[in-house]
Motif scaffolding. Structure first.
Motif, PDB file in Angstrom:
ATOM      1  N   ALA A  26       0.824  -1.216   0.000  1.00  0.00           N
ATOM      2  CA  ALA A  26       0.000   0.000   0.000  1.00  0.00           C
ATOM      3  C   ALA A  26       0.858   1.265   0.000  1.00  0.00           C
ATOM      4  CB  ALA A  26      -0.932  -0.008   1.211  1.00  0.00           C
ATOM      5  N   LEU A  27       1.959   1.247   0.742  1.00  0.00           N
ATOM      6  CA  LEU A  27       2.807   2.436   0.794  1.00  0.00           C
ATOM      7  C   LEU A  27       3.414   2.761  -0.566  1.00  0.00           C
ATOM      8  CD1 LEU A  27       4.147   4.696   2.399  1.00  0.00           C
ATOM      9  CD2 LEU A  27       6.005   3.117   2.952  1.00  0.00           C
ATOM     10  N   SER A  28       3.804   1.727  -1.323  1.00  0.00           N
ATOM     11  CA  SER A  28       4.372   1.973  -2.647  1.00  0.00           C
ATOM     12  C   SER A  28       3.368   2.672  -3.549  1.00  0.00           C
ATOM     13  CB  SER A  28       4.811   0.647  -3.288  1.00  0.00           C
ATOM     14  OG  SER A  28       5.828   0.029  -2.537  1.00  0.00           O
ATOM     15  N   PHE A  29       2.117   2.228  -3.510  1.00  0.00           N
ATOM     16  CA  PHE A  29       1.099   2.830  -4.363  1.00  0.00           C
ATOM     17  C   PHE A  29       0.719   4.231  -3.892  1.00  0.00           C
ATOM     18  CE2 PHE A  29      -0.189  -1.844  -4.527  1.00  0.00           C
ATOM     19  CZ  PHE A  29       0.649  -2.098  -5.599  1.00  0.00           C
ATOM     20  N   LEU A  30       0.791   4.470  -2.581  1.00  0.00           N
ATOM     21  CA  LEU A  30       0.399   5.766  -2.031  1.00  0.00           C
ATOM     22  C   LEU A  30       1.568   6.737  -1.897  1.00  0.00           C
ATOM     23  CD1 LEU A  30      -2.011   4.559   0.812  1.00  0.00           C
ATOM     24  CD2 LEU A  30      -2.657   5.661  -1.339  1.00  0.00           C
ATOM     25  N   PHE A  31       2.785   6.273  -2.170  1.00  0.00           N
ATOM     26  CA  PHE A  31       3.947   7.128  -1.899  1.00  0.00           C
ATOM     27  C   PHE A  31       3.925   8.453  -2.663  1.00  0.00           C
ATOM     28  CE2 PHE A  31       8.398   8.480  -2.209  1.00  0.00           C
ATOM     29  CZ  PHE A  31       8.711   8.522  -0.863  1.00  0.00           C
ATOM     30  N   PRO A  32       3.483   8.487  -3.936  1.00  0.00           N
ATOM     31  CA  PRO A  32       3.413   9.799  -4.597  1.00  0.00           C
ATOM     32  C   PRO A  32       2.545  10.799  -3.831  1.00  0.00           C
ATOM     33  CG  PRO A  32       3.214   8.054  -6.221  1.00  0.00           C
ATOM     34  CD  PRO A  32       3.160   7.391  -4.872  1.00  0.00           C
ATOM     35  N   GLU A  37       2.962  15.395   0.748  1.00  0.00           N
ATOM     36  CA  GLU A  37       2.558  16.019   2.004  1.00  0.00           C
ATOM     37  C   GLU A  37       3.674  16.010   3.044  1.00  0.00           C
ATOM     38  OE1 GLU A  37      -0.679  15.307   5.612  1.00  0.00           O
ATOM     39  OE2 GLU A  37      -1.189  14.710   3.564  1.00  0.00           O
ATOM     40  N   LEU A  38       4.429  14.935   3.114  1.00  0.00           N
ATOM     41  CA  LEU A  38       5.464  14.803   4.143  1.00  0.00           C
ATOM     42  C   LEU A  38       6.853  15.204   3.651  1.00  0.00           C
ATOM     43  CD1 LEU A  38       4.415  11.423   5.837  1.00  0.00           C
ATOM     44  CD2 LEU A  38       3.704  13.762   6.386  1.00  0.00           C
ATOM     45  N   HIS A  39       6.954  15.602   2.371  1.00  0.00           N
ATOM     46  CA  HIS A  39       8.218  16.068   1.785  1.00  0.00           C
ATOM     47  C   HIS A  39       9.297  14.974   1.843  1.00  0.00           C
ATOM     48  CE1 HIS A  39       6.302  19.998   1.812  1.00  0.00           C
ATOM     49  NE2 HIS A  39       6.121  19.899   3.118  1.00  0.00           N
ATOM     50  N   LEU A  40       8.979  13.828   1.275  1.00  0.00           N
ATOM     51  CA  LEU A  40       9.896  12.695   1.243  1.00  0.00           C
ATOM     52  C   LEU A  40      10.466  12.532  -0.160  1.00  0.00           C
ATOM     53  CD1 LEU A  40       7.775  10.113   3.289  1.00  0.00           C
ATOM     54  CD2 LEU A  40       9.402  11.822   4.138  1.00  0.00           C
ATOM     55  N   ASP A  41      11.653  11.897  -0.251  1.00  0.00           N
ATOM     56  CA  ASP A  41      12.274  11.663  -1.547  1.00  0.00           C
ATOM     57  C   ASP A  41      12.509  10.166  -1.754  1.00  0.00           C
ATOM     58  OD1 ASP A  41      14.488  11.045   0.046  1.00  0.00           O
ATOM     59  OD2 ASP A  41      15.463  12.970  -0.297  1.00  0.00           O
ATOM     60  N   ASN A  42      13.226   9.828  -2.829  1.00  0.00           N
ATOM     61  CA  ASN A  42      13.450   8.418  -3.155  1.00  0.00           C
ATOM     62  C   ASN A  42      14.263   7.698  -2.089  1.00  0.00           C
ATOM     63  OD1 ASN A  42      12.135   8.424  -5.742  1.00  0.00           O
ATOM     64  ND2 ASN A  42      13.872   9.559  -6.553  1.00  0.00           N
ATOM     65  N   ALA A  43      15.190   8.395  -1.465  1.00  0.00           N
ATOM     66  CA  ALA A  43      15.980   7.777  -0.403  1.00  0.00           C
ATOM     67  C   ALA A  43      15.085   7.402   0.781  1.00  0.00           C
ATOM     68  CB  ALA A  43      17.090   8.733   0.054  1.00  0.00           C
ATOM     69  N   HIS A  44      14.124   8.261   1.097  1.00  0.00           N
ATOM     70  CA  HIS A  44      13.174   7.941   2.171  1.00  0.00           C
ATOM     71  C   HIS A  44      12.359   6.696   1.826  1.00  0.00           C
ATOM     72  CE1 HIS A  44      13.580  12.374   3.262  1.00  0.00           C
ATOM     73  NE2 HIS A  44      13.904  11.733   4.374  1.00  0.00           N
ATOM     74  N   LEU A  45      11.913   6.585   0.565  1.00  0.00           N
ATOM     75  CA  LEU A  45      11.151   5.419   0.138  1.00  0.00           C
ATOM     76  C   LEU A  45      11.989   4.160   0.284  1.00  0.00           C
ATOM     77  CD1 LEU A  45       8.756   3.993  -1.154  1.00  0.00           C
ATOM     78  CD2 LEU A  45       9.622   4.680  -3.406  1.00  0.00           C
ATOM     79  N   GLY A  46      13.255   4.247  -0.115  1.00  0.00           N
ATOM     80  CA  GLY A  46      14.146   3.098   0.037  1.00  0.00           C
ATOM     81  C   GLY A  46      14.325   2.705   1.489  1.00  0.00           C
ATOM     82  N   MET A  47      14.490   3.692   2.369  1.00  0.00           N
ATOM     83  CA  MET A  47      14.685   3.386   3.790  1.00  0.00           C
ATOM     84  C   MET A  47      13.427   2.802   4.423  1.00  0.00           C
ATOM     85  SD  MET A  47      17.160   6.416   5.286  1.00  0.00           S
ATOM     86  CE  MET A  47      16.486   7.790   4.339  1.00  0.00           C
ATOM     87  N   LEU A  48      12.245   3.269   3.990  1.00  0.00           N
ATOM     88  CA  LEU A  48      10.993   2.715   4.508  1.00  0.00           C
ATOM     89  C   LEU A  48      10.852   1.248   4.109  1.00  0.00           C
ATOM     90  CD1 LEU A  48       8.642   5.741   3.776  1.00  0.00           C
ATOM     91  CD2 LEU A  48       9.185   4.837   6.051  1.00  0.00           C
TER      92      LEU A  48
END
Length: 413
Positions: A26-32, A37-48
């Motif tokens: 679900a997070l992958s689909f909702l990440f955009p 809103e939370l000002h995250l980047d690709n590195a944040h997605l990788g760490m999550l």
């Protein structure tokens, strides 16, 4: 007609592991939506992704081995399903990256033991003629259908119309229902005695002995690379399609659904084919095809062309059932199946699920998102080579080889 216990257990455990991936993806689909809103980047997605994989790995290994010592796996499975469902809902209440990271870590702890618990229960309760099919449905078709076919359009629709927070809140409802079904309908003890495996016997063996088995060791290595292939594709493709390919959210959802349909089809078709041609050639051939999938995502521009192409090349999830369930269960004593599956899954998650997404995210921020597709391609190519060194375990193939061998000559896989 009243369903047999085997079919009832298959349906419930398929729902359980299927919604593990519904919540995990679900997070992958909702990440955009989340990142805006939370000002995250690709590195944040990788760490999550890495954080969830780390706790999933530790939990799967520890609790999977512990479950082999319990008189019943049912209570642990109920708690695991309740746990990951609630953590998924709490992801919608986060205020920043740190709190989101915490809830994803807790979700990984709850989700880790679900696969080894489910597959060991299926192996114990399945008739021999259906064991491979049942394990393929739980490990491949169910998470593909629920997590990757229904997941993208449902989650993206909820995120688009009601916001990503409400999408997370509602994602916990199926898990709560499934926990009730497990509690009511799953028997405390296996319906049949543990199956005798190719290794012979039902006794429990330790991790050190498991590592001495060539197939278990190779399956661990294969898991490290294949988890890299899977986690990178499933984590970065939604963002890749929207940022690099400039697809609309709805179009991105259609492409992800094609991956989901492929997951369902290949999830049971690859194990079924391997019953006939053998585990080794199936792992080799379908892994080579899977290595082409991220390259198709990279180089095909038209969404209309991309959808059938990725459908035909997303074969790796069928291979997952082979190296994470079928080959290990056919190689060792039945009393250690949950331990072996937890070990293979945990090592694969540590390397492919924990380290690889963070590395890929950092590489994407520095070199562009296209680099992650090349990393994913390597993640499927290496298992194709490693598969050549497996010992064959498919019963029909092994029996045919035994009949064709000269008297007194052992048959090697």
């Amino acid at each position: 007609m009243r369903l047999s216990y085997e079919n009832k257990l298959l349906a419930i455990l398929s729902l359980s592991f299927g919604f593990v991936f519904f919540d995990r993806l679900a997070l992958s689909f909702l990440f955009p939506f989340v990142s805006a809103e939370l000002h995250l980047d690709n590195a944040h997605l990788g760490m999550l992704s890495s954080c969830l994989a780390l706790t999933w790995a530790i939990s799967g290994a520890v609790l999977g081995a512990y479950s082999d010592r319990l008189p019943s796996k049912k209570p642990m499975l109920v708690l695991a399903v309740l746990g990951f469902s609630l953590c998924s809902a709490l992801s919608g209440a986060v205020t920043g990256f740190v709190s989101l990271l915490l809830f994803r870590a807790l979700m990984g702890i709850a989700e880790g033991p679900v696969l080894p618990l489910s597959q060991s229960m299926i192996a114990a309760s399945s008739t021999p003629a259906r064991r491979g099919l049942n394990m393929g449905i739980v490990n491949g078709a169910a998470p593909g259908f629920l997590g990757a076919v229904l997941g993208p359009p449902v989650i993206i629709w909820l995120g688009t119309h009601y916001g990503w927070r409400h999408a997370f809140y509602l994602s916990c409802v199926p898990g709560l229902i499934i926990a009730c079904l497990i509690w009511k309908y799953v028997e405390a003890q296996p319906a049949t005695a543990p199956p005798r495996t190719r290794a012979g016997g039902t006794q429990r063996v330790g991790i050190r002995d498991l590592l001495k088995d060539r197939n278990i060791f190779l399956c661990m290595l294969i898991a490290c690379f294949y988890l890299t292939w899977f986690v990178i594709i499933i984590s970065f493709t939604p963002t890749f399609l929207m940022q690099v390919k400039k697809y609309r959210p709805e179009t991105m959802g259609y492409v992800m659904s094609c991956l989901g349909f492929a997951w369902v089809l290949w999830g049971f078709l690859v194990p079924a084919i391997s019953d006939r041609i053998g585990r080794k050639p199936a792992m080799f051939g379908f892994s080579l095809v899977a290595a082409c999938c991220p390259l198709c995502l990279l180089y095909v521009e038209s969404a209309a062309t991309m959808m059938p192409v990725v459908f035909l090349t997303y074969t790796g999830l069928g291979c997952f059932t082979l190296f994470m369930a079928i080959i290990p269960s056919e190689s060792i004593a039945a009393g250690s199946i949950a331990t072996a599956l937890g070990l293979i899954m945990s090592v694969g998650e540590l390397v492919g699920g924990f380290l690889s997404p963070t590395i890929a995210g950092l590489a994407a921020d520095r070199f562009g998102l296209s680099i992650v597709m090349w990393i994913a391609a390597v993640g499927a190519f290496v298992p194709a080579i490693l598969a050549l060194f497996l010992k064959e375990t498919a019963p029909l193939v092994v029996q045919a080889g035994t009949r064709g061998a000269a008297p007194g000559v052992p048959v090697e896989g």
